[in-house]
Design a protein around this motif. Structure first.
Motif, PDB file in Angstrom:
ATOM      1  N   ASP B 256      14.423  50.017  56.894  1.00 49.19           N
ATOM      2  CA  ASP B 256      14.204  49.055  55.686  1.00 49.19           C
ATOM      3  C   ASP B 256      14.686  49.423  54.456  1.00 49.19           C
ATOM      4  OD1 ASP B 256      12.893  46.466  56.430  1.00 49.19           O
ATOM      5  OD2 ASP B 256      11.410  47.675  57.661  1.00 49.19           O
ATOM      6  N   THR B 268      16.745  44.362  53.451  1.00 47.98           N
ATOM      7  CA  THR B 268      17.221  44.650  54.714  1.00 47.98           C
ATOM      8  C   THR B 268      17.796  43.599  55.461  1.00 47.98           C
ATOM      9  OG1 THR B 268      15.165  45.654  54.985  1.00 47.98           O
ATOM     10  CG2 THR B 268      16.347  45.672  57.167  1.00 47.98           C
ATOM     11  N   ASP B 269      17.874  42.516  55.432  1.00 52.17           N
ATOM     12  CA  ASP B 269      18.580  41.436  56.359  1.00 52.17           C
ATOM     13  C   ASP B 269      19.748  41.225  55.524  1.00 52.17           C
ATOM     14  OD1 ASP B 269      16.741  41.069  58.326  1.00 52.17           O
ATOM     15  OD2 ASP B 269      15.753  39.519  57.213  1.00 52.17           O
ATOM     16  N   ARG B 272      22.302  43.851  56.208  1.00 50.28           N
ATOM     17  CA  ARG B 272      22.734  43.982  57.714  1.00 50.28           C
ATOM     18  C   ARG B 272      24.057  43.062  57.880  1.00 50.28           C
ATOM     19  NH1 ARG B 272      17.982  45.961  60.812  1.00 50.28           N
ATOM     20  NH2 ARG B 272      18.474  48.081  60.602  1.00 50.28           N
ATOM     21  N   ASP B 273      24.316  42.156  56.889  1.00 47.48           N
ATOM     22  CA  ASP B 273      25.207  41.115  57.234  1.00 47.48           C
ATOM     23  C   ASP B 273      26.585  42.066  57.300  1.00 47.48           C
ATOM     24  OD1 ASP B 273      27.087  39.021  56.943  1.00 47.48           O
ATOM     25  OD2 ASP B 273      25.705  37.874  55.900  1.00 47.48           O
TER      26      ASP B 273
END
Lengths: 269, 395
Positions: B256, B268-269, B272-273
């Motif tokens: 995270d 985090t999201d 991650r792209d």
């Protein structure tokens, strides 16, 4: 107070506090007062259900199978036989719920066990029953008095905290500590006890890595009586040497110099 | 909200207890209806003549940890006797901090990313090189890989170099991926024989160990949490650290990532792209106020309160990347770190400034924080990042 409440409500009691303030001792004393057994489960990382609840006695089972082979029993009979109570090794948790008189179950240093075990413990503590696949569910004959202790090296799960009564055990005040030392060592000289307790109390206020607990005060008191010290003011070098009973890290030993010791002694004398 | 008003005695006991529980809840106790019922049941069950006894009984029933324990007496008195009333300080504080955020919210994202990344993604390479050339007057730009490794990350700007940073980070992530457990699980290739299962399996053979069941130590992924300081003082490093973060956030790791400055944002999201440009775009959106002041203590507190429970377990390593310059009370950093330390397995602080010659952790926040940190390391060059690998692998 928390203890009497735990007994009345039949709930588990979670004790937290520094090492050496007597959390484990509470359980021992409770067992003594209630005149019942103390069953202790010491937690460690990697503790699993087999070590905590039950395990089959494999060697004995093997042996039994070999013997039965000669005796010509049907396989079914053999199986029922080897999975019966005599082949069950009882570990602390199962032991605790199968006593005739409610014992004191001490689950020591629960923070050392891993989270899986903690979750599993929750189940046992709420229902007080254990299911052994081969035997079925074993319910508690009596509900044990459960005491959990934690040194808070790791945060416990909120679920566990909610199920338990909570008490934070702090270092005792001078009066109480005085009584504790006297109870443990009735023969000790009155002024010496007073000095010892005063010294340890003010030592706790110093900046130390590891603050001495009650166990340490008792050790020190024993050591001083053993060394035939009548008063802290008598033999400075002996006192300094005996401080190893109280100070358990190198840094602490170095920080409490003879001058500091003399100052602390001066306060209590 | 004022608790313990004089009209209280007129209410029936159940409502007064309910009110007391609510009062506790507002002050951060983990109590709810179940506790109200327990408390009422307790009152019906036992009668204590002394307030002192009732207080102790409630205390051990309603407290869940040491912080609660220490606060309880005050709250008890406040509610039942109307002494020293205080509640809901939290809300005021939140409002105050929001005001402060809007006050200094510079649009400094551009100074952290290579110019061009945001407006036109295709041009990333050209623009970034141009940027580097522009800086050569001040900074000696590294040309060979070897030199690059030791160059302070402030001076790394070309896309190739950024890629190298990401690669190092990826290696790091792989090194620390697994931590062995002591508990065993069955496995065909395990080293040890699982006696319990072996016997169970061979019952049909009359107990002779015909098949052997083996077991081994399962590998468990390490849980990694990274908190990255993106305040003004960290500007020159933030971009490379973001690249480093991207490398760490491999799909195989439970990771995270958070950014913080005056507020804490979970990225985090966004990180991650797969598309670098888009990832940075998304982060811009979530992290307004980039490059402003820092409130480390406050952000750590937010982390502790909101995210710690879900993110952290006993296999977690927390990495804080910050220079320790703080506009908050330095004591609060130490306090929050101590709290964090309890939940996490290891606490690592990477400070870019520590790589400078003659660095002393003089920033007060940093000095207060040091005792709680397991590993304090420099992180101003690729080399220093790579040197972390053995440390983290040992987790």
């Amino acid at each position: 107070m928390a203890l009497s409440l735990a007994m009345t409500l039949g709930r588990s009691l979670l004790l937290e506090g520094e090492a050496g303030v007597g959390k484990t001792e509470i359980a021992k004393v409770l067992a003594k007062v209630e005149n019942t057994d103390l069953i202790r489960l010491q937690c460690y990382e990697g503790l699993d259900a087999n070590a905590a609840i039950y395990e089959w006695n494999y060697q004995r089972q093997l042996l039994a199978i070999k013997v039965r082979e000669q005796a010509e029993m049907s396989p079914d009979e053999v199986e029922t036989h080897i999975f019966s109570e005599p082949f069950l090794l009882r570990r602390p948790l199962l032991e605790a719920i199968s006593q005739d008189k409610a014992p004191v179950l001490l689950i020591d240093e629960i923070d050392r066990a891993d989270e899986e075990f903690e979750a599993f413990l929750l189940e046992v503590l709420s229902d007080f029953q254990v299911s052994v696949p081969e035997l079925g569910t074993i319910s508690a004959r009596t509900v044990p008095h459960v005491i959990l202790t934690s040194n808070s090296t790791r945060e416990l799960s909120d679920a566990l905290r909610r199920r338990c009564l909570y008490s934070y055990v702090d270092y005792p005040d001078p009066e109480k500590e005085l009584r504790i030392v006297k109870t443990h060592m009735p023969a000790i000289d009155d002024t010496l006890v007073r000095q010892i307790v005063g010294f340890v109390q003010s030592l706790r206020k110093e900046e130390l890595e590891k603050t001495p607990g009650i166990a340490e005060s008792l050790d020190w008191a024993t050591a001083l009586t053993g060394l035939a010290v009548g008063s802290l003011t008598d033999h400075p070098d002996v006192i300094c040497a005996s401080l190893v009973c109280l100070l358990k890290t190198e840094a602490d030993l170095k920080s409490v110099t003879p001058e500091v010791t003399a100052r602390l002694i001066g306060k209590v004398a | 909200m004022v608790a313990g008003s004089p009209s209280l005695p007129a209410l029936p006991p159940s409502e007064r207890i309910g009110g007391f529980i609510t009062h506790l809840r507002h002050n951060g106790f983990p109590v709810g209806p179940a506790e109200t019922m327990d408390a009422l049941a307790l009152l019906n069950l036992v009668h204590w003549p002394q307030v002192h006894d009732t207080r102790l009984a409630f205390k051990s029933m309603l407290c869940a940890d040491k912080a609660n324990w220490e606060k309880f007496d005050e709250l008890f008195d406040a509610y039942w006797f109307g002494r020293g009333v205080k509640t809901l300080v939290l809300q005021d504080e939140a409002q105050r901090s929001r005001r402060r955020d809007t006050a200094k919210r510079p649009d400094l994202w551009d100074s952290i990313l290579p110019p061009g990344v945001l407006p036109a993604r295709g041009k990333l390479a050209d623009d970034a090189t141009g940027d580097a050339d522009g800086q050569t007057t001040q900074n000696i730009r590294a040309s060979t890989r070897d030199v690059l490794a030791r160059t302070d990350l402030r001076h790394i700007v070309s896309p190739d170099d950024v890629a190298a940073v990401e690669e190092t980070a990826e290696k790091l992530a792989k090194a620390m991926r697994d931590r062995l457990s002591r508990r065993r699980k069955p496995s065909t290739k395990g080293r040890e024989i699982d006696i319990r299962r072996t016997i169970r399996r061979n019952l049909s053979k009359g107990g002779d160990p015909f098949f052997l069941v083996r077991r081994k130590r399962p590998e468990r992924p390490v849980n990694l949490i990274v908190l990255l300081d993106v305040s003004g003082s960290m500007q020159q490093y933030s971009r490379l650290f973001l690249a480093f973060l991207r490398g760490l956030l491999g799909p195989w790791l439970k990771t995270d990532a958070f950014l913080f400055h005056t507020r804490l944002v979970r990225i985090t999201d966004a990180l991650r792209d797969r598309d670098y440009g888009r990832a940075m775009d998304r982060m811009t959106l979530v992290a307004e106020g980039f490059g402003g002041g820092t409130r480390i203590g406050h952000c750590l507190q937010v982390f502790n309160e909101q995210y710690a429970k879900e993110c952290l377990n006993t296999r977690s390593a927390v990495i804080v990347m910050s220079d320790g310059y703080d506009t908050d009370d330095p004591m609060s950093v130490a306090k929050q770190l101590a709290r964090l330390k309890k939940r996490a397995r290891r606490l690592i602080w990477l400070n870019p400034l520590a790589g400078w010659d003659n660095y002393e952790p003089v920033a007060r926040g940093m000095a207060e924080a040091l005792p709680h940190i397991d590993l304090f390391r420099a992180a101003n060059s690729l080399e220093s990042l790579a040197a972390l690998e053995p440390e983290l692998a040992r987790l």
